[in-house]
Design a protein around this motif. Structure first.
Motif, mmCIF file in Angstrom:
data_model
loop_
_atom_site.group_PDB
_atom_site.id
_atom_site.type_symbol
_atom_site.label_atom_id
_atom_site.label_comp_id
_atom_site.label_asym_id
_atom_site.label_seq_id
_atom_site.Cartn_x
_atom_site.Cartn_y
_atom_site.Cartn_z
ATOM 1 N N ALA A 57 38.726 46.924 -47.288
ATOM 2 C CA ALA A 57 40.170 47.068 -47.090
ATOM 3 C C ALA A 57 40.446 47.858 -45.819
ATOM 4 N N ALA A 58 41.571 47.519 -45.184
ATOM 5 C CA ALA A 58 41.920 48.119 -43.901
ATOM 6 C C ALA A 58 43.285 48.784 -43.947
ATOM 7 N N LYS A 59 43.431 49.777 -43.086
ATOM 8 C CA LYS A 59 44.734 50.400 -42.823
ATOM 9 C C LYS A 59 44.896 50.399 -41.306
ATOM 10 N N ASP A 60 46.042 49.941 -40.864
ATOM 11 C CA ASP A 60 46.323 49.851 -39.420
ATOM 12 C C ASP A 60 45.231 49.078 -38.678
ATOM 13 N N GLY A 61 44.723 48.016 -39.311
ATOM 14 C CA GLY A 61 43.763 47.142 -38.656
ATOM 15 C C GLY A 61 42.328 47.642 -38.612
ATOM 16 N N VAL A 62 42.028 48.745 -39.295
ATOM 17 C CA VAL A 62 40.661 49.291 -39.300
ATOM 18 C C VAL A 62 40.154 49.367 -40.744
ATOM 19 N N VAL A 63 38.985 48.786 -40.991
ATOM 20 C CA VAL A 63 38.391 48.858 -42.323
ATOM 21 C C VAL A 63 38.021 50.308 -42.609
ATOM 22 N N CYS A 64 38.635 50.851 -43.663
ATOM 23 C CA CYS A 64 38.446 52.261 -43.987
ATOM 24 C C CYS A 64 38.010 52.481 -45.435
ATOM 25 N N ARG A 65 37.948 51.410 -46.229
ATOM 26 C CA ARG A 65 37.535 51.532 -47.630
ATOM 27 C C ARG A 65 36.675 50.339 -48.013
ATOM 28 N N HIS A 66 35.719 50.598 -48.880
ATOM 29 C CA HIS A 66 34.971 49.498 -49.478
ATOM 30 C C HIS A 66 35.098 49.628 -50.985
ATOM 31 N N PHE A 67 35.083 48.504 -51.644
ATOM 32 C CA PHE A 67 35.213 48.460 -53.098
ATOM 33 C C PHE A 67 34.024 47.670 -53.631
ATOM 34 N N GLU A 68 33.149 48.359 -54.332
ATOM 35 C CA GLU A 68 31.945 47.723 -54.866
ATOM 36 C C GLU A 68 32.304 46.928 -56.113
ATOM 37 N N LEU A 69 31.847 45.685 -56.154
ATOM 38 C CA LEU A 69 32.060 44.823 -57.301
ATOM 39 C C LEU A 69 30.709 44.461 -57.917
ATOM 40 N N THR A 70 30.749 43.991 -59.140
ATOM 41 C CA THR A 70 29.532 43.617 -59.848
ATOM 42 C C THR A 70 29.136 42.191 -59.480
ATOM 43 N N ASN A 71 27.884 42.011 -59.113
ATOM 44 C CA ASN A 71 27.332 40.669 -58.929
ATOM 45 C C ASN A 71 26.954 40.188 -60.333
ATOM 46 N N ILE A 72 27.864 39.426 -60.955
ATOM 47 C CA ILE A 72 27.636 39.042 -62.348
ATOM 48 C C ILE A 72 26.451 38.078 -62.503
ATOM 49 N N ASP A 73 25.999 37.459 -61.414
ATOM 50 C CA ASP A 73 24.805 36.619 -61.477
ATOM 51 C C ASP A 73 23.521 37.436 -61.369
ATOM 52 N N ALA A 74 23.619 38.687 -60.910
ATOM 53 C CA ALA A 74 22.454 39.565 -60.751
ATOM 54 C C ALA A 74 21.284 38.802 -60.134
ATOM 55 N N ALA A 75 21.528 38.217 -58.969
ATOM 56 C CA ALA A 75 20.529 37.370 -58.318
ATOM 57 C C ALA A 75 20.205 37.886 -56.916
ATOM 58 N N PRO A 76 18.957 37.657 -56.462
ATOM 59 C CA PRO A 76 18.557 38.113 -55.127
ATOM 60 C C PRO A 76 18.979 37.178 -53.997
ATOM 61 N N ASP A 77 19.492 35.975 -54.338
ATOM 62 C CA ASP A 77 19.803 35.000 -53.289
ATOM 63 C C ASP A 77 21.238 34.486 -53.318
ATOM 64 N N HIS A 78 22.079 35.042 -54.190
ATOM 65 C CA HIS A 78 23.499 34.704 -54.185
ATOM 66 C C HIS A 78 24.258 35.721 -55.035
ATOM 67 N N TYR A 79 25.575 35.622 -54.976
ATOM 68 C CA TYR A 79 26.400 36.544 -55.753
ATOM 69 C C TYR A 79 27.587 35.796 -56.339
ATOM 70 N N ALA A 80 28.103 36.345 -57.412
ATOM 71 C CA ALA A 80 29.364 35.897 -58.005
ATOM 72 C C ALA A 80 30.082 37.156 -58.465
ATOM 73 N N MET A 81 31.344 37.264 -58.086
ATOM 74 C CA MET A 81 32.131 38.446 -58.449
ATOM 75 C C MET A 81 32.795 38.244 -59.807
ATOM 76 N N ASP A 82 32.977 39.336 -60.524
ATOM 77 C CA ASP A 82 33.675 39.321 -61.806
ATOM 78 C C ASP A 82 35.172 39.167 -61.522
ATOM 79 N N PRO A 83 35.816 38.084 -62.000
ATOM 80 C CA PRO A 83 37.229 37.871 -61.695
ATOM 81 C C PRO A 83 38.137 39.026 -62.130
ATOM 82 N N ALA A 84 37.870 39.632 -63.272
ATOM 83 C CA ALA A 84 38.701 40.754 -63.727
ATOM 84 C C ALA A 84 38.595 41.930 -62.754
ATOM 85 N N GLU A 85 37.378 42.211 -62.282
ATOM 86 C CA GLU A 85 37.192 43.269 -61.281
ATOM 87 C C GLU A 85 37.912 42.917 -59.982
ATOM 88 N N GLN A 86 37.821 41.659 -59.572
ATOM 89 C CA GLN A 86 38.483 41.228 -58.341
ATOM 90 C C GLN A 86 39.985 41.506 -58.404
#
Length: 136
Positions: free
Chosen positions: A30-59
């Motif tokens: 996420a950005a404020k005034d055009g600069v990324v200043c925050r990150h939000f960690e989400l769960t990789n519900i696939d728990a895989a080393p070669d792809h990811y899927a985000m939890d829709p409720a978390e999103q």
């Protein structure tokens, strides 16, 4: 188009990726005034080393939080535990929104650790990163 990102966010993305090894880490930037200043960690519900899927409720919860804090969603990020920071065939196949910037974090030694891309119809275009000092 350049993606400006605070130095501390780069460090946080690398740390998140290392904590999730051997699986891919994922989240939102996420950005404020055009600069990324925050990150939000989400769960990789696939728990895989070669792809990811985000939890829709978390999103949805994170999007609400971003808006409540007066920030803008700037990018989606994920890590590549064993490959360079460039879109994989899977990343290219699954990127459906051409407006999204995809930030990829590589945990490999000897490569550029963080790069950003737009993906349109399976074709990647690199978005230059500008790393800036954050607010103290």
């Amino acid at each position: 188009m350049v993606l400006a990102i605070e130095e501390k966010i780069i460090a946080a993305l690398l740390a998140h990726g290392r904590r999730e090894e051997p699986n891919e880490a994922c989240g939102y930037l996420a950005a404020k005034d055009g600069v990324v200043c925050r990150h939000f960690e989400l769960t990789n519900i696939d728990a895989a080393p070669d792809h990811y899927a985000m939890d829709p409720a978390e999103q949805f919860a994170v999007i609400r939080q971003i808006r409540a804090e007066g920030l803008q969603l700037a990018a989606v990020y994920h890590s590549h535990p064993e490959t360079p920071a460039r879109p994989s065939i899977e990343d290219l196949r699954l990127a459906h929104d051409p407006k999204v910037i995809y930030v990829i974090v590589s945990l490999m030694a000897g490569v550029v650790p963080v790069r950003a891309f737009r993906i349109r119809q399976g074709t990647e275009t690199e978005v230059p990163l500008k790393v800036v000092a954050g607010a103290r």
